[in-house]
Design an enzyme around this catalytic site. Structure first.
Site, mmCIF file in Angstrom:
data_model
loop_
_atom_site.group_PDB
_atom_site.id
_atom_site.type_symbol
_atom_site.label_atom_id
_atom_site.label_comp_id
_atom_site.label_asym_id
_atom_site.label_seq_id
_atom_site.Cartn_x
_atom_site.Cartn_y
_atom_site.Cartn_z
ATOM 1 N N TYR A 28 -1.372 9.822 -56.957
ATOM 2 C CA TYR A 28 -1.914 9.926 -55.717
ATOM 3 C C TYR A 28 -0.567 10.262 -54.923
ATOM 4 C CZ TYR A 28 -2.966 8.016 -51.185
ATOM 5 O OH TYR A 28 -3.251 7.695 -49.715
ATOM 6 N N GLU A 70 -3.552 13.960 -47.514
ATOM 7 C CA GLU A 70 -3.735 13.143 -48.824
ATOM 8 C C GLU A 70 -4.422 13.807 -50.115
ATOM 9 O OE1 GLU A 70 -5.446 8.595 -49.129
ATOM 10 O OE2 GLU A 70 -6.969 10.055 -49.179
#
Lengths: 286, 380
Positions: free
Chosen positions: B101, B191
């Site tokens: 991530y 993101e």
């Protein structure tokens, strides 16, 4: 006494020749604020409202000995104006401007902080020590010199609470609008110690809203470090999640930054929270 | 402002951030035609402004060319978190060796831009942050350094995230480009979940989520064009153009207030006295009469509205301007509901005088006005 500003504060106005800048400069002068000059790049050497205009904040500070600059320039030019202030020996910058891009605020905040310059705002009504000095756009006549310190993320909601304090004869030592943006120069926790130390402030009201964790951090600080009574009001109990409620910073992002969550944290820390505005005075007196 | 994954990926490619090529389709036939030359298997993903697309059945891997059409059809039939799916993105499925991530956002608490990383990719980062905070990596970046982030400043973070030196180097390059994209487009969030290592040991952005700072949009007209009009409320956008801040809610008490904080407090007060607000509406500072007329029209467009509460605390806003706007509205529009008006502050006396002799219900305080509104709205 009061905090941050008083009778001795010398003020310059960035954007003094603009429509808002000149109007509010006149209002501030009428109130008795010691406005010593203004800044509009390219108009240095001229005068407005009998005050000298300078091309930069550093020149203005050198010539007038100003302590505080208040900024009314449009959002597009705000970063340049804030960096101009950062490049001077001013002590505090009050940024009234609404709609400044977040990354511009971030960069300007870093530059100002590095120089030890305090930033109030942006997107705020400014601050006032009633009877002494008014820097910003708040209506003067609702204020009364007194003993309650007030810190708020909002503008008109602050006026509403100030009116309650004034009508009750309590009055205010200093009222500070810290602004409704996600990134602001001074938060509750940056200003609460000043009120705690101010002999003329007997109690403090904090006015918060949804979004961010500043009220929660303030609650911890008040519980651990403050002897003076603090009362809170929190706006946005009915705000739907994920929506920006007018103020760029007023958005419920998760379960921690709702009004309900903040009210719970404040009450846990022993801080009474008014459910409606008229309860604020009662809680202060109670 | 949010954009869809395929739009974010197009921006990624513009900034040389590796992301698989993709096509976009609005119908099953378009999907079949456009995916024809793509190697199988492919992944078909719903393009909708909501999280949890996978769980809702909005992301499917298809290995048979004959299934592309029917699968697209099914995804286009979905509604995810109240949002109907109108667009799908189709891309070749990629072999995943590792997934992590990575995001960049503005941390309002710290007043810094910050990279967030986690070696467990594809998970809900909020959950990981709560349950295993030790797994979360942070790298704070001063705003002034975003545009030219040095490799050295990213090295420790990237090495912890990827473990391997070569993969860390590739990740550093991604971080530098992400930071540049962030600052040049006034992003609020970028993101990548997951950022993956593919079969050829290349670091690739398999997903992309981007949102932008509304205050920065004035310098990015190119981003305005990416706005998905189908997923926005036309009235709310129209309000913005007129300088009003408006959000529709479910109740029956129309609200018109100056200032965002006071507008929220007015809604809260109505609720406190048993009423139910129909909207959030901030007419803004220095409100001219035309803005008030526009606000009236917006509020009355909602057939559920049974009563209106106008709460004005004049500062920059002048009460006589608001009163003129109310009078103009009453002339121009058929107003079928009772209106409660509370005017205080700058030019209050002039404002009240203008409204004398009208059928408006006057309130002295916010709480008085809210109580009356709740009563007329039919509160229990």
């Amino acid at each position: 006494m009061s905090i941050l500003i008083d009778d001795n504060t010398k003020v310059i106005v960035q954007g003094i020749t603009g429509r808002d800048g000149s109007f509010h400069t006149e209002q501030m002068i009428q109130y008795g604020t010691n406005v010593v000059g203004g800044v509009t790049p390219g108009k240095g050497g001229q005068t407005i409202l009998d005050k000298p205009i300078f091309d930069s904040v550093s020149e203005a500070v050198a010539e007038t000995g100003a302590d505080v600059s208040v900024m009314y320039v449009p959002a597009k030019f705000a970063k340049g104006a804030m960096l101009d202030a950062a490049n001077s020996d001013i002590k505090m910058l009050v940024a009234i401007t609404e709609g400044v891009p977040t990354l511009d605020v971030l960069e300007a905040y870093e530059a100002l902080t590095t120089k030890g310059i305090r930033l109030i705002g942006p997107n705020c009504p400014g601050l006032i020590s009633p009877g002494k000095c008014k820097i910003g756009i708040m209506p003067a006549d609702i204020h009364l010199q007194g003993k309650v310190g007030l810190i708020s993320r909002s503008g008109t909601l602050t006026y509403e609470i100030v009116k309650e304090l004034t009508d009750a004869g309590l009055g205010e030592s200093t009222c500070i609008g810290i602004g409704g943006d996600p990134i602001i120069g001074s938060k509750f926790v940056d200003l609460l110690p000043l009120f705690e130390d101010d002999p003329d402030t007997e109690s403090v009201v904090i006015v918060g809203e949804i979004g961010g964790q500043d009220e929660v951090i303030a609650a911890q600080y008040i519980r651990d470090h403050m002897k003076k009574p603090v009362v809170a009001f929190m706006a946005g109990v009915t705000a739907p999640p994920g929506r920006t409620m007018g103020h760029a910073g007023a958005i419920v992002g998760g379960e921690d930054d709702t009004a309900a969550a903040k009210i719970a944290k404040l009450e846990e820390a022993g801080i009474p929270v008014a459910k409606v505005i008229s309860e604020v005075v009662g809680l202060l007196q109670g | 402002m949010k954009v869809h994954e395929y739009q974010a990926k197009a921006l990624f490619r513009e900034y040389d951030i590796p992301a698989p090529l993709d096509v976009v389709a609005h119908t099953a036939a378009e999907a079949e035609a456009k995916a024809k030359d793509m190697g199988l298997p492919v992944v078909i993903k719903a393009q909708v402004h909501a999280g949890g697309r996978g769980k809702a059945g909005g992301v499917k891997v298809v290995s048979d060319a004959a299934e592309v059409g029917p699968t697209t059809e099914r995804i286009l039939g979905l509604t995810i978190k109240d949002l109907p799916v109108r667009i799908v993105m189709i891309a070749p499925a990629v072999e995943i060796k590792t997934e992590v991530y990575l995001s960049l956002l503005v941390d309002r608490g710290e007043r810094k831009a910050v990279f967030i990383g986690c070696a467990d990719g594809g998970v809900e980062i909020e959950v990981t942050a709560k349950e295993s905070p030790e797994k979360i990596l942070r790298l704070e970046v001063p705003g002034a350094q975003l545009a030219f982030l040095t490799a050295d400043s990213c090295k420790e973070f990237a090495t912890k995230l990827m473990g391997d030196a070569d993969l860390a180097d590739q990740t550093i390059a991604v971080m530098q480009k992400v930071a540049k994209l962030f600052v040049e487009k006034d992003a609020a969030l970028i993101e990548i979940n997951p950022l993956i290592v593919d079969g050829d040991d290349k670091v690739v952005a398999l997903d992309a989520k981007m949102s932008f700072d509304a205050n920065g949009l004035f310098r990015h007209p190119e981003l305005e064009e990416l706005r998905d009009m189908d997923s926005e409320d036309a009235d709310e956008l129209g309000a913005k153009e007129k300088g009003l801040s408006f959000i529709r809610l479910d109740g029956n008490i129309g609200c018109m207030v100056n200032g965002a904080g006071l507008a929220m407090a007015t809604m809260d007060t109505i609720k406190h006295f048993g009423g139910d607000p129909a909207n959030f509406l901030d007419v803004g500072g220095s409100s001219n009469p035309e803005k008030v007329v526009a606000a009236f029209k917006l509020i009355l467009k909602d057939p559920d509205v049974k009563v209106m509460l106008i709460n004005i605390f004049g500062g920059i806003t002048r009460c006589d301007d608001i009163a003129k706007g109310i009078l103009a509205s009453l002339e121009q529009i058929d107003v079928p509901v009772p209106i409660i008006v509370r005017l205080v502050g700058t030019n209050e006396a002039e404002g009240r005088k203008l409204l004398e002799g009208t059928k408006l219900i006057s309130a002295e305080t916010l709480e008085g006005g809210a109580t009356k509104a709740a009563e007329l709205g039919g509160a229990a």
